[in-house]
Design a protein around this motif. Structure first.
Motif, PDB file in Angstrom:
ATOM      1  N   GLU A 237       0.832  -1.205   0.000  1.00  0.00           N
ATOM      2  CA  GLU A 237       0.000   0.000   0.000  1.00  0.00           C
ATOM      3  C   GLU A 237       0.867   1.256   0.000  1.00  0.00           C
ATOM      4  N   ILE A 238       1.992   1.217   0.712  1.00  0.00           N
ATOM      5  CA  ILE A 238       2.920   2.356   0.699  1.00  0.00           C
ATOM      6  C   ILE A 238       3.503   2.534  -0.696  1.00  0.00           C
ATOM      7  N   VAL A 239       3.868   1.421  -1.338  1.00  0.00           N
ATOM      8  CA  VAL A 239       4.390   1.483  -2.705  1.00  0.00           C
ATOM      9  C   VAL A 239       3.369   2.140  -3.628  1.00  0.00           C
ATOM     10  N   GLU A 240       2.119   1.758  -3.493  1.00  0.00           N
ATOM     11  CA  GLU A 240       1.075   2.273  -4.373  1.00  0.00           C
ATOM     12  C   GLU A 240       0.720   3.722  -4.064  1.00  0.00           C
ATOM     13  N   ARG A 241       0.894   4.148  -2.813  1.00  0.00           N
ATOM     14  CA  ARG A 241       0.587   5.536  -2.452  1.00  0.00           C
ATOM     15  C   ARG A 241       1.702   6.496  -2.829  1.00  0.00           C
ATOM     16  N   SER A 242       2.911   5.993  -2.954  1.00  0.00           N
ATOM     17  CA  SER A 242       4.045   6.854  -3.264  1.00  0.00           C
ATOM     18  C   SER A 242       4.156   7.052  -4.771  1.00  0.00           C
ATOM     19  N   SER A 243       4.360   8.292  -5.196  1.00  0.00           N
ATOM     20  CA  SER A 243       4.510   8.561  -6.628  1.00  0.00           C
ATOM     21  C   SER A 243       5.799   7.970  -7.177  1.00  0.00           C
ATOM     22  N   ARG A 244       6.729   7.598  -6.303  1.00  0.00           N
ATOM     23  CA  ARG A 244       7.974   6.984  -6.741  1.00  0.00           C
ATOM     24  C   ARG A 244       7.982   5.472  -6.544  1.00  0.00           C
ATOM     25  N   GLY A 245       6.904   4.918  -6.043  1.00  0.00           N
ATOM     26  CA  GLY A 245       6.827   3.474  -5.879  1.00  0.00           C
ATOM     27  C   GLY A 245       6.768   2.769  -7.221  1.00  0.00           C
ATOM     28  N   SER A 246       7.425   1.625  -7.325  1.00  0.00           N
ATOM     29  CA  SER A 246       7.474   0.884  -8.583  1.00  0.00           C
ATOM     30  C   SER A 246       7.393  -0.607  -8.305  1.00  0.00           C
ATOM     31  N   VAL A 247       7.359  -1.387  -9.368  1.00  0.00           N
ATOM     32  CA  VAL A 247       7.330  -2.840  -9.225  1.00  0.00           C
ATOM     33  C   VAL A 247       8.561  -3.336  -8.475  1.00  0.00           C
ATOM     34  N   PHE A 248       9.674  -2.590  -8.549  1.00  0.00           N
ATOM     35  CA  PHE A 248      10.905  -3.006  -7.879  1.00  0.00           C
ATOM     36  C   PHE A 248      10.854  -2.766  -6.369  1.00  0.00           C
ATOM     37  N   HIS A 249       9.930  -1.936  -5.921  1.00  0.00           N
ATOM     38  CA  HIS A 249       9.754  -1.718  -4.486  1.00  0.00           C
ATOM     39  C   HIS A 249       8.796  -2.729  -3.864  1.00  0.00           C
ATOM     40  N   ARG A 250       8.056  -3.427  -4.673  1.00  0.00           N
ATOM     41  CA  ARG A 250       6.991  -4.263  -4.139  1.00  0.00           C
ATOM     42  C   ARG A 250       7.538  -5.421  -3.300  1.00  0.00           C
ATOM     43  N   TYR A 251       6.722  -5.831  -2.371  1.00  0.00           N
ATOM     44  CA  TYR A 251       7.076  -6.894  -1.425  1.00  0.00           C
ATOM     45  C   TYR A 251       7.575  -8.136  -2.158  1.00  0.00           C
ATOM     46  N   GLU A 252       6.884  -8.522  -3.232  1.00  0.00           N
ATOM     47  CA  GLU A 252       7.206  -9.770  -3.918  1.00  0.00           C
ATOM     48  C   GLU A 252       8.589  -9.720  -4.575  1.00  0.00           C
ATOM     49  N   TRP A 253       8.961  -8.568  -5.138  1.00  0.00           N
ATOM     50  CA  TRP A 253      10.287  -8.429  -5.743  1.00  0.00           C
ATOM     51  C   TRP A 253      11.373  -8.512  -4.669  1.00  0.00           C
ATOM     52  N   LEU A 254      11.145  -7.843  -3.540  1.00  0.00           N
ATOM     53  CA  LEU A 254      12.117  -7.882  -2.448  1.00  0.00           C
ATOM     54  C   LEU A 254      12.256  -9.296  -1.893  1.00  0.00           C
ATOM     55  N   GLU A 255      11.150  -9.997  -1.788  1.00  0.00           N
ATOM     56  CA  GLU A 255      11.196 -11.368  -1.272  1.00  0.00           C
ATOM     57  C   GLU A 255      11.946 -12.285  -2.230  1.00  0.00           C
ATOM     58  N   ALA A 256      11.769 -12.070  -3.542  1.00  0.00           N
ATOM     59  CA  ALA A 256      12.477 -12.896  -4.525  1.00  0.00           C
ATOM     60  C   ALA A 256      13.986 -12.671  -4.446  1.00  0.00           C
ATOM     61  N   ILE A 257      14.410 -11.428  -4.235  1.00  0.00           N
ATOM     62  CA  ILE A 257      15.836 -11.143  -4.088  1.00  0.00           C
ATOM     63  C   ILE A 257      16.382 -11.815  -2.831  1.00  0.00           C
ATOM     64  N   GLU A 258      15.630 -11.697  -1.754  1.00  0.00           N
ATOM     65  CA  GLU A 258      16.081 -12.248  -0.472  1.00  0.00           C
ATOM     66  C   GLU A 258      16.187 -13.767  -0.507  1.00  0.00           C
ATOM     67  N   THR A 259      15.156 -14.427  -1.013  1.00  0.00           N
ATOM     68  CA  THR A 259      15.124 -15.886  -0.961  1.00  0.00           C
ATOM     69  C   THR A 259      15.738 -16.533  -2.196  1.00  0.00           C
ATOM     70  N   GLY A 260      15.603 -15.879  -3.355  1.00  0.00           N
ATOM     71  CA  GLY A 260      16.105 -16.470  -4.589  1.00  0.00           C
ATOM     72  C   GLY A 260      17.566 -16.183  -4.867  1.00  0.00           C
ATOM     73  N   LEU A 261      18.052 -15.013  -4.422  1.00  0.00           N
ATOM     74  CA  LEU A 261      19.453 -14.645  -4.624  1.00  0.00           C
ATOM     75  C   LEU A 261      20.272 -14.757  -3.347  1.00  0.00           C
ATOM     76  N   GLY A 262      19.598 -14.781  -2.215  1.00  0.00           N
ATOM     77  CA  GLY A 262      20.307 -14.909  -0.948  1.00  0.00           C
ATOM     78  C   GLY A 262      20.985 -13.642  -0.484  1.00  0.00           C
ATOM     79  N   TYR A 263      20.592 -12.485  -1.036  1.00  0.00           N
ATOM     80  CA  TYR A 263      21.175 -11.223  -0.591  1.00  0.00           C
ATOM     81  C   TYR A 263      20.641 -10.871   0.797  1.00  0.00           C
ATOM     82  N   THR A 264      21.492 -10.246   1.593  1.00  0.00           N
ATOM     83  CA  THR A 264      21.123  -9.895   2.964  1.00  0.00           C
ATOM     84  C   THR A 264      20.315  -8.604   2.985  1.00  0.00           C
ATOM     85  N   PRO A 265      19.084  -8.636   3.505  1.00  0.00           N
ATOM     86  CA  PRO A 265      18.269  -7.415   3.560  1.00  0.00           C
ATOM     87  C   PRO A 265      18.680  -6.518   4.720  1.00  0.00           C
ATOM     88  N   ARG A 266      18.589  -5.224   4.491  1.00  0.00           N
ATOM     89  CA  ARG A 266      18.740  -4.221   5.542  1.00  0.00           C
ATOM     90  C   ARG A 266      17.728  -3.108   5.246  1.00  0.00           C
TER      91      ARG A 266
END
Length: 374
Positions: free
Chosen positions: A53-82
């Motif tokens: 909802e924050i992504v959708e409310r922000s004029s700068r929010g994009s598909v790359f900010h969405r929860y699902e993209w972040l989860e794919a990076i975290e679990t699929g690439l193993g990058y450490t989130p901060r």
């Protein structure tokens, strides 16, 4: 788990003052003091619907900010989130995704917002105070081998933060650009705006027996595409994302477009596109066509199809993705030929270690066209 990094309780003076304030008004100081910035070490520590909802409310929010993209990076690439999450009175009002990723050709890491893709802060409300808190939290996240923070903005709207970022030690630089194609022109005008070689490629490709199919986002279809993609990247010496990343993207299948081209009945490659509904843009993120089908102009036919698909589905822009800013580069010239407008990829960096100036100096040896903007 969340780790609190900011926020102050209201002073006694503010508490007394609030007794005399209008019930519907709050002082700027009081509003600022209620802000908190937390560090989360997994996107799963954030409620999915609330984040999107924050992504959708922000004029700068994009598909790359969405929860699902972040989860794919975290679990699929193993990058450490901060990730940084901004709350006010217990409610999430903004944030900035970050991952720890390697700095090429060095033993060090960078904290990136965002890679792969584009990130930056999402602060639709209380922007000034929230940005200050987010920036102040960054140095605590850059420790050990993590020596720099990098922000990669998706579009020119991120220039609004330039002065604030530079005041806090961030320095902009440019090394990449993206070609953007205006789909609102309509197909005939797009075709007219292409270079002669691109138009001829499409015309000659249409002489062969071919079919472009929109595939379902299944594990099997993604696996077939990934095998071709892996072969192409190995041939050109590029970094290969593992299949685990592609498989995790199935969670956002409504934001994916998987195209397959068949020539003379044989599989001849495909494209995996990201649908950025927040910006009415189709992002060309992954393409894979074996060399054996170059003479059949499989790439031109795929692009021709996705342009028409985007127009038919109401998208306004096609984004070819990042490329080096070198007109002699073959990828640059190929994308340029479709008639898109080049725009710089906005990047800011802030060193967090005495080692960063040394690494930055060494970077210019293998990125000869690296340019820092003063």
């Amino acid at each position: 788990m969340a780790q609190q990094t900011g926020g102050n309780s209201r002073s006694r003076l503010h508490q007394i003052g609030s007794l005399f304030a209008n019930r519907n008004e709050r002082s700027a100081a009081t509003e600022e003091s209620s802000l908190e910035v937390d560090v989360v070490d997994s996107v799963r520590d954030v409620e999915k619907t609330q984040w999107n909802e924050i992504v959708e409310r922000s004029s700068r929010g994009s598909v790359f900010h969405r929860y699902e993209w972040l989860e794919a990076i975290e679990t699929g690439l193993g990058y450490t989130p901060r990730h940084l999450v901004v709350t006010k009175d217990g409610n999430t009002i903004g944030g900035m995704p970050n991952f720890v990723v390697e700095i090429e050709k060095t033993p060090f890491d960078r904290l990136s917002s965002l890679y792969p893709g584009f990130g930056g802060p999402l602060l639709p409300t209380d922007t000034e105070a929230s940005l200050e808190r987010v920036i102040d939290a960054i140095p605590r996240l850059c420790r050990g081998r993590t020596i720099v923070h990098q922000i990669r903005g998706l579009d020119m709207s991120y220039l609004r933060y330039n002065d604030a970022l530079q005041t806090h030690g961030y320095r902009p630089y440019r090394r990449e650009c993206r070609f953007l194609l205006d789909l609102t022109k309509g197909y005939d005008e797009l075709l007219e705006g292409m270079s002669r070689s691109r138009r001829r490629g499409i015309e000659h490709g249409q002489d062969v027996d071919y079919e472009v199919v929109e595939e379902e986002i299944t594990r099997e279809n993604l696996r077939r595409f990934h095998r071709t993609y892996e072969g192409v990247m190995d041939r050109v010496g590029g970094a290969v994302y593992p299949f685990s990343f592609f498989n995790e993207l199935r969670a956002m299948e409504d934001r994916l477009l998987l195209l397959t081209i068949r020539i003379n009945g044989e599989y001849a490659g495909g494209m995996l596109e990201l649908l950025d509904d927040e910006h009415e843009t189709v992002h060309g993120f992954f393409a894979a066509v074996p060399r054996a089908y170059f003479d059949d102009h499989a790439s031109e036919l795929l692009y021709d199809h996705v342009f028409q698909w985007g127009i038919e589905h109401g998208y306004e822009t096609y984004d070819f993705g990042s490329t080096n800013t070198n007109f002699e580069d073959g990828v640059y010239r190929f994308k340029e030929g479709f008639g898109g407008s080049p725009v710089p990829v906005l990047v800011w960096e802030r060193g967090c270690s005495p080692l960063w100036p040394l690494v930055k100096a060494g970077r210019s040896l293998y990125w000869p066209y690296y340019t820092e903007v003063s």
